[in-house]
Write a protein that holds these residues in place. Sequence first.
Motif, PDB file in Angstrom:
ATOM      1  N   GLY A 126      10.375   3.226 -33.238  1.00  0.00           N
ATOM      2  CA  GLY A 126      11.138   2.016 -32.963  1.00  0.00           C
ATOM      3  C   GLY A 126      10.956   1.412 -31.583  1.00  0.00           C
ATOM      4  O   GLY A 126      11.704   0.507 -31.211  1.00  0.00           O
ATOM      5  N   LYS A 127       9.984   1.879 -30.826  1.00  0.00           N
ATOM      6  CA  LYS A 127       9.746   1.327 -29.489  1.00  0.00           C
ATOM      7  C   LYS A 127       8.828   0.122 -29.581  1.00  0.00           C
ATOM      8  O   LYS A 127       7.936   0.068 -30.422  1.00  0.00           O
ATOM      9  N   ASN A 128       9.032  -0.860 -28.721  1.00  0.00           N
ATOM     10  CA  ASN A 128       8.103  -1.976 -28.577  1.00  0.00           C
ATOM     11  C   ASN A 128       7.052  -1.540 -27.568  1.00  0.00           C
ATOM     12  O   ASN A 128       7.380  -1.176 -26.447  1.00  0.00           O
ATOM     13  N   VAL A 129       5.807  -1.584 -27.984  1.00  0.00           N
ATOM     14  CA  VAL A 129       4.722  -1.029 -27.183  1.00  0.00           C
ATOM     15  C   VAL A 129       3.687  -2.110 -26.910  1.00  0.00           C
ATOM     16  O   VAL A 129       3.313  -2.861 -27.812  1.00  0.00           O
ATOM     17  N   LEU A 130       3.225  -2.160 -25.673  1.00  0.00           N
ATOM     18  CA  LEU A 130       2.128  -3.046 -25.303  1.00  0.00           C
ATOM     19  C   LEU A 130       1.006  -2.188 -24.747  1.00  0.00           C
ATOM     20  O   LEU A 130       1.180  -1.502 -23.740  1.00  0.00           O
ATOM     21  N   ILE A 131      -0.146  -2.212 -25.429  1.00  0.00           N
ATOM     22  CA  ILE A 131      -1.315  -1.446 -25.009  1.00  0.00           C
ATOM     23  C   ILE A 131      -2.192  -2.335 -24.137  1.00  0.00           C
ATOM     24  O   ILE A 131      -2.537  -3.448 -24.539  1.00  0.00           O
ATOM     25  N   TYR A 132      -2.564  -1.825 -22.972  1.00  0.00           N
ATOM     26  CA  TYR A 132      -3.533  -2.522 -22.114  1.00  0.00           C
ATOM     27  C   TYR A 132      -4.879  -1.833 -22.255  1.00  0.00           C
ATOM     28  O   TYR A 132      -4.981  -0.602 -22.186  1.00  0.00           O
ATOM     29  N   ASP A 133      -5.919  -2.646 -22.445  1.00  0.00           N
ATOM     30  CA  ASP A 133      -7.280  -2.130 -22.437  1.00  0.00           C
ATOM     31  C   ASP A 133      -8.218  -3.252 -22.022  1.00  0.00           C
ATOM     32  O   ASP A 133      -7.889  -4.432 -22.173  1.00  0.00           O
ATOM     33  N   ILE A 134      -9.384  -2.884 -21.516  1.00  0.00           N
ATOM     34  CA  ILE A 134     -10.353  -3.895 -21.076  1.00  0.00           C
ATOM     35  C   ILE A 134     -11.252  -4.361 -22.217  1.00  0.00           C
ATOM     36  O   ILE A 134     -11.966  -5.342 -22.072  1.00  0.00           O
ATOM     37  N   ASP A 135     -11.196  -3.691 -23.360  1.00  0.00           N
ATOM     38  CA  ASP A 135     -12.029  -4.028 -24.505  1.00  0.00           C
ATOM     39  C   ASP A 135     -11.375  -5.165 -25.300  1.00  0.00           C
ATOM     40  O   ASP A 135     -10.453  -4.940 -26.084  1.00  0.00           O
ATOM     41  N   GLU A 136     -11.859  -6.377 -25.094  1.00  0.00           N
ATOM     42  CA  GLU A 136     -11.265  -7.557 -25.732  1.00  0.00           C
ATOM     43  C   GLU A 136     -11.316  -7.484 -27.254  1.00  0.00           C
ATOM     44  O   GLU A 136     -10.361  -7.898 -27.929  1.00  0.00           O
ATOM     45  N   GLU A 137     -12.390  -6.966 -27.804  1.00  0.00           N
ATOM     46  CA  GLU A 137     -12.508  -6.868 -29.267  1.00  0.00           C
ATOM     47  C   GLU A 137     -11.487  -5.891 -29.838  1.00  0.00           C
ATOM     48  O   GLU A 137     -10.885  -6.149 -30.882  1.00  0.00           O
ATOM     49  N   ALA A 138     -11.301  -4.767 -29.166  1.00  0.00           N
ATOM     50  CA  ALA A 138     -10.312  -3.784 -29.627  1.00  0.00           C
ATOM     51  C   ALA A 138      -8.902  -4.373 -29.576  1.00  0.00           C
ATOM     52  O   ALA A 138      -8.115  -4.197 -30.510  1.00  0.00           O
ATOM     53  N   ILE A 139      -8.585  -5.092 -28.504  1.00  0.00           N
ATOM     54  CA  ILE A 139      -7.251  -5.705 -28.378  1.00  0.00           C
ATOM     55  C   ILE A 139      -7.063  -6.771 -29.447  1.00  0.00           C
ATOM     56  O   ILE A 139      -5.982  -6.874 -30.051  1.00  0.00           O
ATOM     57  N   LYS A 140      -8.092  -7.550 -29.713  1.00  0.00           N
ATOM     58  CA  LYS A 140      -8.021  -8.564 -30.773  1.00  0.00           C
ATOM     59  C   LYS A 140      -7.739  -7.895 -32.127  1.00  0.00           C
ATOM     60  O   LYS A 140      -6.893  -8.360 -32.900  1.00  0.00           O
ATOM     61  N   GLY A 175      -1.325  -5.582 -28.196  1.00  0.00           N
ATOM     62  CA  GLY A 175      -2.309  -5.283 -27.180  1.00  0.00           C
ATOM     63  C   GLY A 175      -2.525  -6.449 -26.236  1.00  0.00           C
ATOM     64  O   GLY A 175      -2.231  -7.600 -26.576  1.00  0.00           O
ATOM     65  N   THR A 176      -3.045  -6.152 -25.045  1.00  0.00           N
ATOM     66  CA  THR A 176      -3.367  -7.183 -24.061  1.00  0.00           C
ATOM     67  C   THR A 176      -4.531  -6.723 -23.185  1.00  0.00           C
ATOM     68  O   THR A 176      -4.699  -5.523 -22.958  1.00  0.00           O
ATOM     69  N   VAL A 177      -5.294  -7.692 -22.716  1.00  0.00           N
ATOM     70  CA  VAL A 177      -6.337  -7.399 -21.727  1.00  0.00           C
ATOM     71  C   VAL A 177      -5.850  -7.772 -20.330  1.00  0.00           C
ATOM     72  O   VAL A 177      -6.580  -7.633 -19.359  1.00  0.00           O
ATOM     73  N   SER A 178      -4.600  -8.216 -20.238  1.00  0.00           N
ATOM     74  CA  SER A 178      -4.016  -8.595 -18.952  1.00  0.00           C
ATOM     75  C   SER A 178      -3.212  -7.422 -18.391  1.00  0.00           C
ATOM     76  O   SER A 178      -2.143  -7.079 -18.915  1.00  0.00           O
TER      77      SER A 178
END
Length: 183
Positions: free
Chosen positions: A26-40, A63-66
């Motif tokens: 139930g947590k809201n999660v934001l993943i950061y990564d530099i891989d734009e395709e993976a985040i997309k 996900g975000t790249v920022s």
Amino acid sequence: MDTNKITVIGGGSWGCALARILGDNGKNVLIYDIDEEAIKEINEFHTNKAKLHEGVLPKCVKGTVSLEEAVCFGELILLVVPTKVTRSILEKINFIIKNNNQSKKLFINASKGIEPDTFKRVSEIVYEVIDNNYIEVNDKKILKTSAIYGANASGKSNLFKVLTNVILMLRGSNNADINAKLP
């Protein structure tokens, strides 16, 4: 501290697996990564086939790249990057925290290993790099950080599940009937 919004720094296999467990709880999660395709892929299909071969990420995992967006998202930051880049990513995080007047962050390390050049643990690197992440207690600086270490397949994911369930149980215990049976 708001523990319902959690930032995961690192969208590899381990980062996505932990994000899935947090999302399942139930947590809201934001993943950061530099891989734009993976985040997309994470944002559009809730998968990361290259790193997390099976299963779907919960809708509450994004996900975000920022890096700035990720750091500003949650007060709890789960570090899941290779230790060889930990120091450089923490320097960027420190800059963002200072320049965005962010509240103090709780860092949890789930990265494997020690820093190659200095042989320091991630908790030591956090202490060196993050300026505003300590509290004063009796004139001593105490870093708000924790670490989870273990070999592959050693049960770290199960540990997260257990800890999450214990926290949920404790939070709900003040409203429980003393004579009620445990589920």
